[in-house]
Design a protein around this motif. Structure first.
Motif, PDB file in Angstrom:
ATOM      1  N   ARG A 195       1.981  -7.319  -5.544  1.00 23.30           N
ATOM      2  CA  ARG A 195       0.633  -6.287  -5.864  1.00 23.30           C
ATOM      3  C   ARG A 195       1.269  -5.381  -5.467  1.00 23.30           C
ATOM      4  O   ARG A 195       1.003  -5.278  -4.024  1.00 23.30           O
ATOM      5  CB  ARG A 195      -0.581  -6.535  -6.068  1.00 23.30           C
ATOM      6  N   ILE A 196       0.808  -4.308  -6.039  1.00 20.45           N
ATOM      7  CA  ILE A 196       0.922  -2.613  -5.630  1.00 20.45           C
ATOM      8  C   ILE A 196      -0.435  -1.977  -5.613  1.00 20.45           C
ATOM      9  O   ILE A 196      -1.868  -1.499  -6.484  1.00 20.45           O
ATOM     10  CB  ILE A 196       1.761  -2.062  -5.619  1.00 20.45           C
ATOM     11  N   ALA A 197      -0.857  -1.025  -4.245  1.00 19.34           N
ATOM     12  CA  ALA A 197      -2.090  -0.217  -3.995  1.00 19.34           C
ATOM     13  C   ALA A 197      -1.487   0.725  -4.096  1.00 19.34           C
ATOM     14  O   ALA A 197      -0.673   1.371  -3.063  1.00 19.34           O
ATOM     15  CB  ALA A 197      -3.159  -0.555  -3.961  1.00 19.34           C
ATOM     16  N   VAL A 198      -2.152   2.369  -4.635  1.00 14.92           N
ATOM     17  CA  VAL A 198      -1.935   3.308  -4.232  1.00 14.92           C
ATOM     18  C   VAL A 198      -3.039   3.826  -3.975  1.00 14.92           C
ATOM     19  O   VAL A 198      -4.433   4.067  -4.656  1.00 14.92           O
ATOM     20  CB  VAL A 198      -1.233   3.506  -6.368  1.00 14.92           C
ATOM     21  N   ILE A 199      -2.823   4.595  -3.078  1.00 14.42           N
ATOM     22  CA  ILE A 199      -3.482   5.289  -2.099  1.00 14.42           C
ATOM     23  C   ILE A 199      -3.570   6.906  -2.238  1.00 14.42           C
ATOM     24  O   ILE A 199      -1.745   7.076  -1.518  1.00 14.42           O
ATOM     25  CB  ILE A 199      -3.296   4.951  -0.572  1.00 14.42           C
ATOM     26  N   HIS A 200      -4.707   7.875  -2.204  1.00 12.14           N
ATOM     27  CA  HIS A 200      -4.501   9.572  -2.072  1.00 12.14           C
ATOM     28  C   HIS A 200      -5.280   9.861  -1.424  1.00 12.14           C
ATOM     29  O   HIS A 200      -6.678   9.523  -1.543  1.00 12.14           O
ATOM     30  CB  HIS A 200      -3.360   9.688  -3.422  1.00 12.14           C
ATOM     31  N   GLN A 201      -5.287  10.814  -0.627  1.00 14.91           N
ATOM     32  CA  GLN A 201      -6.246  11.368   0.959  1.00 14.91           C
ATOM     33  C   GLN A 201      -7.249   9.787   0.750  1.00 14.91           C
ATOM     34  O   GLN A 201      -9.345  10.680   0.168  1.00 14.91           O
ATOM     35  CB  GLN A 201      -6.234  12.085  -0.116  1.00 14.91           C
TER      36      GLN A 201
ATOM     37  N   LEU B  31       1.274  -1.072   0.170  1.00 16.45           N
ATOM     38  CA  LEU B  31      -0.069   0.142  -0.193  1.00 16.45           C
ATOM     39  C   LEU B  31       0.767   1.264  -0.112  1.00 16.45           C
ATOM     40  O   LEU B  31       1.726   0.948   0.665  1.00 16.45           O
ATOM     41  CB  LEU B  31      -0.860  -0.246   1.055  1.00 16.45           C
ATOM     42  N   VAL B  32       0.724   1.845  -0.745  1.00 17.78           N
ATOM     43  CA  VAL B  32       2.088   3.222  -1.403  1.00 17.78           C
ATOM     44  C   VAL B  32       1.240   4.228  -1.843  1.00 17.78           C
ATOM     45  O   VAL B  32      -0.077   4.805  -1.862  1.00 17.78           O
ATOM     46  CB  VAL B  32       2.527   2.784  -2.343  1.00 17.78           C
ATOM     47  N   GLY B  33       1.303   5.576  -0.334  1.00 23.11           N
ATOM     48  CA  GLY B  33       1.082   6.771  -1.128  1.00 23.11           C
ATOM     49  C   GLY B  33       1.612   7.902   0.185  1.00 23.11           C
ATOM     50  O   GLY B  33       2.445   7.463   1.142  1.00 23.11           O
ATOM     51  N   GLU B  34       1.119   9.016   0.120  1.00 24.45           N
ATOM     52  CA  GLU B  34       2.078  10.076   0.624  1.00 24.45           C
ATOM     53  C   GLU B  34       1.451  10.100   1.920  1.00 24.45           C
ATOM     54  O   GLU B  34       0.495   9.129   2.611  1.00 24.45           O
ATOM     55  CB  GLU B  34       1.658  11.192   0.039  1.00 24.45           C
ATOM     56  N   SER B  35       2.282  11.097   2.928  1.00 21.54           N
ATOM     57  CA  SER B  35       2.315  10.915   4.746  1.00 21.54           C
ATOM     58  C   SER B  35       0.401  11.061   5.122  1.00 21.54           C
ATOM     59  O   SER B  35      -0.069  12.215   4.195  1.00 21.54           O
ATOM     60  CB  SER B  35       3.023  11.777   4.524  1.00 21.54           C
TER      61      SER B  35
ATOM     62  N   LYS C  87      -6.880   4.553  -5.808  1.00 23.68           N
ATOM     63  CA  LYS C  87      -6.165   4.928  -7.160  1.00 23.68           C
ATOM     64  C   LYS C  87      -6.201   4.587  -8.251  1.00 23.68           C
ATOM     65  O   LYS C  87      -6.813   4.558  -9.551  1.00 23.68           O
ATOM     66  CB  LYS C  87      -5.121   5.955  -7.012  1.00 23.68           C
ATOM     67  N   GLU C  88      -5.222   3.163  -8.000  1.00 25.54           N
ATOM     68  CA  GLU C  88      -4.554   2.066  -9.042  1.00 25.54           C
ATOM     69  C   GLU C  88      -4.494   1.246  -7.846  1.00 25.54           C
ATOM     70  O   GLU C  88      -3.580   0.954  -7.333  1.00 25.54           O
ATOM     71  CB  GLU C  88      -3.396   2.943  -9.876  1.00 25.54           C
ATOM     72  N   LEU C  89      -4.901  -0.248  -8.847  1.00 28.29           N
ATOM     73  CA  LEU C  89      -4.402  -1.175  -8.004  1.00 28.29           C
ATOM     74  C   LEU C  89      -3.533  -2.159  -9.476  1.00 28.29           C
ATOM     75  O   LEU C  89      -4.154  -2.716 -10.170  1.00 28.29           O
ATOM     76  CB  LEU C  89      -5.663  -2.293  -7.327  1.00 28.29           C
ATOM     77  N   ALA C  90      -2.418  -2.784  -8.975  1.00 31.27           N
ATOM     78  CA  ALA C  90      -1.835  -3.167 -10.051  1.00 31.27           C
ATOM     79  C   ALA C  90      -0.447  -4.251  -9.216  1.00 31.27           C
ATOM     80  O   ALA C  90       0.026  -4.256  -8.827  1.00 31.27           O
ATOM     81  CB  ALA C  90      -1.355  -2.999 -11.708  1.00 31.27           C
TER      82      ALA C  90
ATOM     83  N   VAL D 266      11.062   0.423  -2.893  1.00 32.97           N
ATOM     84  CA  VAL D 266      11.307   0.120  -1.781  1.00 32.97           C
ATOM     85  C   VAL D 266      10.348  -1.266  -2.089  1.00 32.97           C
ATOM     86  O   VAL D 266      10.832  -2.281  -2.487  1.00 32.97           O
ATOM     87  CB  VAL D 266      11.156   0.384  -0.552  1.00 32.97           C
ATOM     88  N   VAL D 267       8.883  -0.857  -2.720  1.00 29.47           N
ATOM     89  CA  VAL D 267       7.960  -1.391  -2.558  1.00 29.47           C
ATOM     90  C   VAL D 267       8.491  -3.246  -4.275  1.00 29.47           C
ATOM     91  O   VAL D 267       8.464  -3.961  -4.332  1.00 29.47           O
ATOM     92  CB  VAL D 267       6.928  -1.096  -2.997  1.00 29.47           C
ATOM     93  N   ARG D 268       9.087  -1.839  -5.522  1.00 29.90           N
ATOM     94  CA  ARG D 268       9.229  -2.710  -6.231  1.00 29.90           C
ATOM     95  C   ARG D 268      10.006  -4.343  -6.395  1.00 29.90           C
ATOM     96  O   ARG D 268       9.372  -4.989  -6.823  1.00 29.90           O
ATOM     97  CB  ARG D 268       9.803  -1.669  -7.423  1.00 29.90           C
ATOM     98  N   TYR D 269      10.477  -4.142  -5.155  1.00 31.77           N
ATOM     99  CA  TYR D 269      11.889  -4.957  -4.755  1.00 31.77           C
ATOM    100  C   TYR D 269      11.119  -5.972  -4.045  1.00 31.77           C
ATOM    101  O   TYR D 269      11.239  -7.009  -4.240  1.00 31.77           O
ATOM    102  CB  TYR D 269      13.080  -4.984  -4.515  1.00 31.77           C
ATOM    103  N   PHE D 270      10.049  -5.609  -3.387  1.00 30.08           N
ATOM    104  CA  PHE D 270       9.286  -6.276  -2.181  1.00 30.08           C
ATOM    105  C   PHE D 270       8.229  -6.842  -2.847  1.00 30.08           C
ATOM    106  O   PHE D 270       7.414  -8.256  -2.208  1.00 30.08           O
ATOM    107  CB  PHE D 270       9.258  -5.540  -1.165  1.00 30.08           C
TER     108      PHE D 270
END
Ligand SMILES: Nc1ncnc2c1ncn2[C@@H]1O[C@H](COP(=O)(O)OP(=O)(O)OP(=O)(O)O)[C@@H](O)[C@H]1O
Ligand SMILES: [Mg+2]
Length: 316
Positions: free
Chosen positions: A224-230, A44-48, A234-237, A217-221
């Motif tokens: 799948r990745i989900a991108v979160i904003h507020q 799960l990736v997104g800004e602070s 926003k996206e998952l793949a 970091v996440v690319r190596y680990f």
């Protein structure tokens, strides 16, 4: 993706988390849904401030869900649950917290710190068994048995994070939420801790929810990745799919911040700043969550979906 079977280990459905403070309320997580498969590393990736830790804390029932449900191995674990289910959740879902400097009791020995869950759940028959479980957990994270008698302040940041991981492993969980487990660590030891988590996953068939604020970091680990904003996905793949075919403006802005190995490319690189006001026009039609490519989801309206598909139709 080898070793991953079809059954979701964790399933989050339309999760909303609202914090109320007197007359004001703030919705930190909005209509979030995703599944984590058995044996999968899901990032799960997104800004602070985007709601990542809140989602983790809601899974382990520190924060209540205001709306939606969470299932673990097919059993609902959000809302009101019985005592038995509650202790099943605590034993099987463990969280490694963001800051290893703040998350250890300074007055307790490492032996006690690592044993705490064992004491709380009566998970040992006698002193000998407890000690052997602690020693094993310390060895598993690359620490020594003699470290058990020491205190947290005698350890470096990286070692402290290993202690936090030992404390989680001793419970023999099925699923670990790792909340930015390396961001507080020195760059030189980040890879060691990441490799440790990766090896443990392989050895024990663990599943992870790995929380991070940048994609490197996440690319190596991650599988799948989900991108979160507020508070909103926003996206998952799948990881490589997301890097090869980023769709949403926010994902592309995160990718534009990833450093490039070639210094000339790095110098000429354009940073894409995400500005929802100018980048999306939702006045005629709002966005919905849709699968644009197999397993690749994005939050978009019809016009954007068409635009995103066009971006990749010429070169595939
Ligand atoms: N207990 C709380 N009461 C009120 N607001 C809260 C509470 N916990 C979190 N928030 C708010 O919810 C939002 C999301 O916080 P959260 O900690 O989940 O973000 P995050 O994505 O983990 O950020 P970071 O990368 O900085 O750790 C923030 O605006 C935060 O201020
Ligand atoms: Mg956080």
């Amino acid at each position: 993706m080898s070793g991953i079977n079809r059954e979701p280990m964790l399933s989050i459905k339309n999760l909303e988390v609202t914090f109320k403070n007197g007359n004001t309320s703030f919705t930190a997580v909005k209509n979030v849904s995703f599944d984590i498969m058995e044996g999968e590393s899901f990032a799960l990736v997104g800004e602070s401030g985007s709601g990542k830790t809140t989602i983790g804390r809601t899974i382990i029932r520190i924060n209540p869900a205001s709306h939606g449900e969470i299932y673990f191995k097919g059993k609902r674990i959000s809302g009101v649950i019985d005592k038995e289910t509650d202790s099943w959740v605590i034993r099987n879902i463990q969280m490694v917290f963001q800051d290893p400097m703040a998350s250890l009791n300074e007055r307790a020995t490492i032996d006690y710190v690592v044993s705490e869950g064992l004491y709380n759940f009566n998970l040992f028959a006698g002193e000998e068994e407890r000690r052997s479980k602690v020693f094993r957990a310390l060895r598993d994270v690359g620490l020594l048995e003699e470290h058990a008698e020491r205190y947290p302040h005698e350890f470096s940041g990286g070692q402290r994070q290993r202690i936090c991981i030992a404390r989680v492993l001793v419970m023999e969980p099925k699923f670990i939420i790792a909340d930015e487990p390396i961001s507080a660590l020195d760059v030189s030891i980040r890879a060691q801790v990441l490799n440790l988590l990766k090896d443990l996953k392989k050895e024990r068939g663990l599943s992870y929810l790995f929380i991070a604020h940048d994609l490197t970091v996440v690319r190596y680990f991650a599988d799948r990745i989900a991108v979160i904003h507020q508070g909103e996905l926003k996206e998952l793949a799948q990881t490589e799919e997301l890097f090869n075919r980023p769709l949403h403006y926010y994902t592309r802005s995160l990718l534009s911040a990833v450093p490039m190995p070639d210094p000339d490319l790095e110098k000429s690189k354009q940073l894409l700043v995400y500005d929802p006001e100018t980048m999306h026009d939702y006045s005629k039609q709002g966005p919905t969550w849709r699968e644009l490519f197999p397993g690749h989801f994005v939050l978009a309206n019809d016009r954007e979906a068409e635009e995103y598909q066009k971006m990749y139709s010429s070169n595939t």
